[in-house]
Design an enzyme around this catalytic site. Sequence first.
Site, short mmCIF file in Angstrom:
data_model
loop_
_atom_site.label_atom_id
_atom_site.label_comp_id
_atom_site.label_asym_id
_atom_site.label_seq_id
_atom_site.Cartn_x
_atom_site.Cartn_y
_atom_site.Cartn_z
N CYS A 169 -52.62 84.30 24.80
CA CYS A 169 -51.38 84.76 25.42
C CYS A 169 -51.53 86.19 25.95
CB CYS A 169 -50.20 84.59 24.47
SG CYS A 169 -48.62 84.68 25.32
N HIS A 191 -50.36 79.00 22.90
CA HIS A 191 -50.52 79.53 21.53
C HIS A 191 -51.15 78.47 20.63
CE1 HIS A 191 -48.61 83.50 21.58
NE2 HIS A 191 -47.84 83.02 22.54
N GLU A 229 -52.80 78.79 17.97
CA GLU A 229 -52.64 79.09 16.52
C GLU A 229 -51.37 78.45 15.98
OE1 GLU A 229 -51.78 81.09 18.88
OE2 GLU A 229 -49.90 82.04 18.30
#
Length: 250
Positions: free
Chosen positions: A116, A219, A221
Site C-alpha cells: 500500500c 493489503h 497481510e
Amino acid sequence: MTTPVILVSAGRQNNYTPRREVQTITAGCDIDYLAAVQRSGSVPLMLPFLASSEGIAAALSVADGLLLSGGGDILSLTYGEEPHVTSKLQDPTRDAMELEATRLALEMGMPVLGICRGLQLLNVACKGTLIQDIPTQVPGAVKHYADGLDVVLLHTMDIESDSLLAKVMETTTMAVNSWHHQAVKAVGNGLRISARARDGVVEAIEAADGRPLLAVQCHPEECAATYPQFQRVFDWLATEARSYQSRKRR
Ligand code: MN
C-alpha cells in the site's frame, strides 16, 4: 541457515482513552504484518520512524529483508507536487526514514516488499510520482477505499503474465482488498508495472531487471489468514531473504 530477519517499517498513531481525555502517541504497525512475516518462517523486527541515518544503516546490517508497511500519504513535495486537498496523515519523519531505508536496501541488494503506502514509497524512492486522489483524478475509477466490515475482496486485479507477481501468485487475475486513495502516476526508475485494476489504476510494481523488489497496492497481510493465496508474497520475501542471507555470508 538462521531465521531470516525482516525489518518492518513502523509509523505512529495518536491514541485516546475511551473518554478521549488522555492522548498518547505510539510507534508501530498493524499486527497483521508481523503475523504474516512470522507465518513465512521469518522474524519481524520493527523499525520505528525515529531512526537516524546511522541507526537505519545499523538495523539494515542485521536484516535480510525490508517490508515497507501501509500508512498515511507521502508528503507530495517529496515528488515535486503541491498537496491535493484530500491528502492526509502526513508524517515527514516517517517519509525520511523509509526513503533512506529503501535507498540503502536497494544499494545493498536486499529484498524489499512494499504494501500500500509501501508501494508508493518504493515508487517515490525510485523518482516516480503519485496520483494524489483516485476518486477526483481518475475518470471512471472503481472503488478503491473499502468501508465494509471484515476483509472485503473489493475489486479485480489483472496481473501481467510475464511478471514476478504472476509467478508468485500463480494467476493473472484475482480479487483483492483495497484501501487506498493514492496510486502510482509515473513509474520510478528501474521499476515496471505488474498489475492493474480494471480502471487502469496501478495495483502492483516490481523491478524491471529481476532484482528482488515486489510491491502491491492491496493489503495481503489483512487477507492472508482468511485467503491463503495472499500469504505467498510474504513467503516470497522469506525465500528471497534466505538467499540474500547466503549471498551476504559468502
Ligand atoms: Mn485498489
